[in-house]
Design a protein around this motif. Structure first.
Motif, short mmCIF file in Angstrom:
data_model
loop_
_atom_site.label_atom_id
_atom_site.label_comp_id
_atom_site.label_asym_id
_atom_site.label_seq_id
_atom_site.Cartn_x
_atom_site.Cartn_y
_atom_site.Cartn_z
N MET A 116 84.87 69.14 43.88
CA MET A 116 84.49 67.90 43.06
C MET A 116 83.93 68.40 41.86
O MET A 116 83.97 68.07 40.71
N ALA A 117 82.82 69.35 41.96
CA ALA A 117 82.07 69.70 40.80
C ALA A 117 83.04 70.23 39.71
O ALA A 117 82.80 70.05 38.63
N ASP A 118 84.14 71.05 40.13
CA ASP A 118 85.02 71.61 39.10
C ASP A 118 85.85 70.47 38.27
O ASP A 118 85.88 70.68 37.06
N LEU A 119 86.25 69.37 39.10
CA LEU A 119 86.73 68.43 38.77
C LEU A 119 86.15 67.62 37.38
O LEU A 119 86.44 67.54 36.36
N LEU A 120 84.93 67.26 38.12
CA LEU A 120 83.94 66.90 37.24
C LEU A 120 83.59 67.47 35.90
O LEU A 120 83.63 67.02 34.54
N SER A 121 83.62 69.02 35.93
CA SER A 121 83.03 69.66 34.96
C SER A 121 84.17 69.77 33.94
O SER A 121 84.16 69.75 32.73
N SER A 122 85.54 69.76 34.43
CA SER A 122 86.67 69.83 33.75
C SER A 122 86.72 68.62 32.74
O SER A 122 87.38 68.50 31.66
N PHE A 123 86.67 67.44 33.54
CA PHE A 123 86.72 66.17 32.82
C PHE A 123 85.43 65.99 31.70
O PHE A 123 85.99 65.67 30.58
N LEU A 124 84.52 66.52 31.98
CA LEU A 124 83.32 66.53 30.92
C LEU A 124 83.54 67.23 29.92
O LEU A 124 83.13 66.84 28.84
N LEU A 125 84.63 68.24 29.98
CA LEU A 125 85.14 69.24 28.57
C LEU A 125 86.12 68.36 27.86
O LEU A 125 86.35 69.06 26.79
N THR A 126 86.76 67.45 28.55
CA THR A 126 87.61 66.62 27.47
C THR A 126 87.00 65.55 26.51
O THR A 126 85.87 65.43 26.62
N PRO A 127 87.69 65.42 25.41
CA PRO A 127 87.16 64.47 24.50
C PRO A 127 86.96 62.96 25.08
O PRO A 127 86.24 62.29 24.38
N TRP A 128 87.57 62.67 26.17
CA TRP A 128 87.28 61.22 26.76
C TRP A 128 85.89 60.93 27.13
O TRP A 128 85.54 59.98 27.12
N ALA A 129 85.26 62.16 27.64
CA ALA A 129 83.87 61.91 28.43
C ALA A 129 82.90 61.40 27.20
O ALA A 129 82.39 60.45 27.58
N PRO A 130 82.69 61.94 26.10
CA PRO A 130 81.90 61.46 25.14
C PRO A 130 82.15 59.98 24.73
O PRO A 130 81.46 58.99 24.58
N LEU A 131 83.50 59.63 24.85
CA LEU A 131 84.00 58.35 24.31
C LEU A 131 83.58 57.17 25.18
O LEU A 131 83.23 56.35 24.98
N LEU A 132 83.61 57.55 26.47
CA LEU A 132 83.38 56.66 27.61
C LEU A 132 81.93 56.43 27.83
O LEU A 132 81.57 55.58 28.05
N ILE A 133 81.24 57.62 27.53
CA ILE A 133 79.73 57.43 27.56
C ILE A 133 79.32 56.56 26.16
O ILE A 133 78.18 55.76 26.54
N LEU A 134 79.93 56.74 25.31
CA LEU A 134 79.58 55.68 24.07
C LEU A 134 79.76 54.45 24.28
O LEU A 134 79.08 53.39 24.15
N LEU A 135 80.93 54.20 25.24
CA LEU A 135 81.27 52.80 25.40
C LEU A 135 80.24 52.16 26.69
O LEU A 135 79.80 51.04 26.35
N PHE A 136 79.94 52.88 27.71
CA PHE A 136 79.03 52.64 28.51
C PHE A 136 77.54 52.20 27.99
O PHE A 136 76.94 51.25 28.30
N CYS A 137 77.08 53.13 26.90
CA CYS A 137 75.82 52.66 26.26
C CYS A 137 75.97 51.71 25.60
O CYS A 137 75.00 50.73 25.31
N PHE A 138 77.07 51.48 24.89
CA PHE A 138 77.11 50.23 23.83
C PHE A 138 77.24 48.75 24.99
O PHE A 138 76.50 47.93 24.31
N LEU A 139 78.17 48.87 25.81
CA LEU A 139 78.13 47.77 26.96
C LEU A 139 76.79 47.45 27.39
O LEU A 139 76.19 46.21 27.42
N ASP A 140 75.98 48.56 27.87
CA ASP A 140 74.46 48.19 28.41
C ASP A 140 73.72 47.51 27.35
O ASP A 140 72.75 46.80 27.67
N GLY A 141 73.78 47.54 26.05
CA GLY A 141 73.04 46.87 24.97
C GLY A 141 72.84 45.48 25.19
O GLY A 141 72.05 44.87 24.94
N PHE A 142 73.91 44.80 26.05
CA PHE A 142 73.84 43.55 26.22
C PHE A 142 74.36 43.05 27.51
O PHE A 142 74.68 41.76 27.80
N PHE A 143 74.83 43.94 28.49
CA PHE A 143 75.45 43.80 29.51
C PHE A 143 74.52 44.46 30.82
O PHE A 143 75.29 45.64 30.99
N PRO A 144 73.27 44.34 31.08
CA PRO A 144 72.31 45.24 31.86
C PRO A 144 73.14 45.92 33.04
O PRO A 144 72.86 46.95 33.31
#
Length: 224
Positions: A1-29
């Motif tokens: 599981m740790a290797d899978l998460l680490s691999s996903f974290l190294l993909t370009p999608w991870a920062p984009l998903l985090i940006l989306l999460f932080c954006f939505l949290d601004g008006f949807f707690p």
């Protein structure tokens, strides 16, 4: 599981998903941006030097997303106010909006920065800033400072977790998430205690010498 998460974290999608999460949290707690950011950073810090570029991207994405979410909440408040939708009229949310309105009128900078760490408070303050027509040119710099401070705190929490459990990236991420929740609860509790203390202080009647003269309250003088 740790290797899978680490691999996903190294993909370009991870920062984009985090940006989306932080954006939505601004008006949807309900979107848990804090736990996502701290978990990702803890995992990155514990993975090793190869994840350093990813950690930097996560920090940037979190800051940009948080600031964008604040601006979205401001725009919603400016356009629709703080009473149009049913969820805005729930007792706790209504109380948060009233609290935000009272504080923003006197010290907008302090409360825009502090509210970042208070559940529901962030959304209430940012939407109230828009509804009360706080100038956006004043709101935006404060929002950016708040986002940077929040990202810095998340990085500190993640660093502590990874320093303790660097041998286990997944466990470091879980501990980082737990620490961020504890910090959030403590900040929320402190804010409630401060509000209660101020409420009790306001309830204490002023001494007779400082009270309003009676003629100001009644009679013809009340209209002067």
């Amino acid at each position: 599981m740790a290797d899978l998460l680490s691999s996903f974290l190294l993909t370009p999608w991870a920062p984009l998903l985090i940006l989306l999460f932080c954006f939505l949290d601004g008006f949807f707690p309900p979107v848990p941006s804090e736990t996502v950011v701290v978990g990702a950073l803890s995992l990155a810090f514990a993975t090793g030097p190869e994840a350093t570029p990813t950690a930097i991207l996560v920090l940037i994405a979190a800051g940009v997303g948080a600031a964008a979410g604040d601006s979205a909440a401001y725009a919603i408040g400016r356009r629709v106010g703080t009473e149009r939708w049913a969820w805005m009229r729930r007792p706790r949310v209504r109380s948060a909006f009233e609290w935000a309105g009272e504080r923003l009128a006197s010290r907008p900078a302090v409360y825009l920065l502090v509210a970042r760490y208070i559940p529901v408070g962030r959304v209430a303050v940012n939407m109230t800033a828009g509804a009360t027509r706080l100038p956006y040119r004043r709101f935006l710099p404060l929002s950016l400072v708040a986002a940077v401070c929040w990202v810095a705190l998340s990085a500190v929490i993640a660093s502590v977790a990874s320093a303790w459990l660097g041998h286990s990236p997944l466990l470091a991420a879980l501990v980082g998430i737990a620490l961020s929740i504890v910090v959030g609860v403590l900040i929320d509790l402190a804010a409630r205690l401060v509000r209660r203390a101020r409420g009790r202080g306001a309830a204490v009647p002023a001494p007779a010498s400082e009270a309003e003269p009676e003629f100001v309250k009644t009679g013809a003088g009340a209209e002067l």
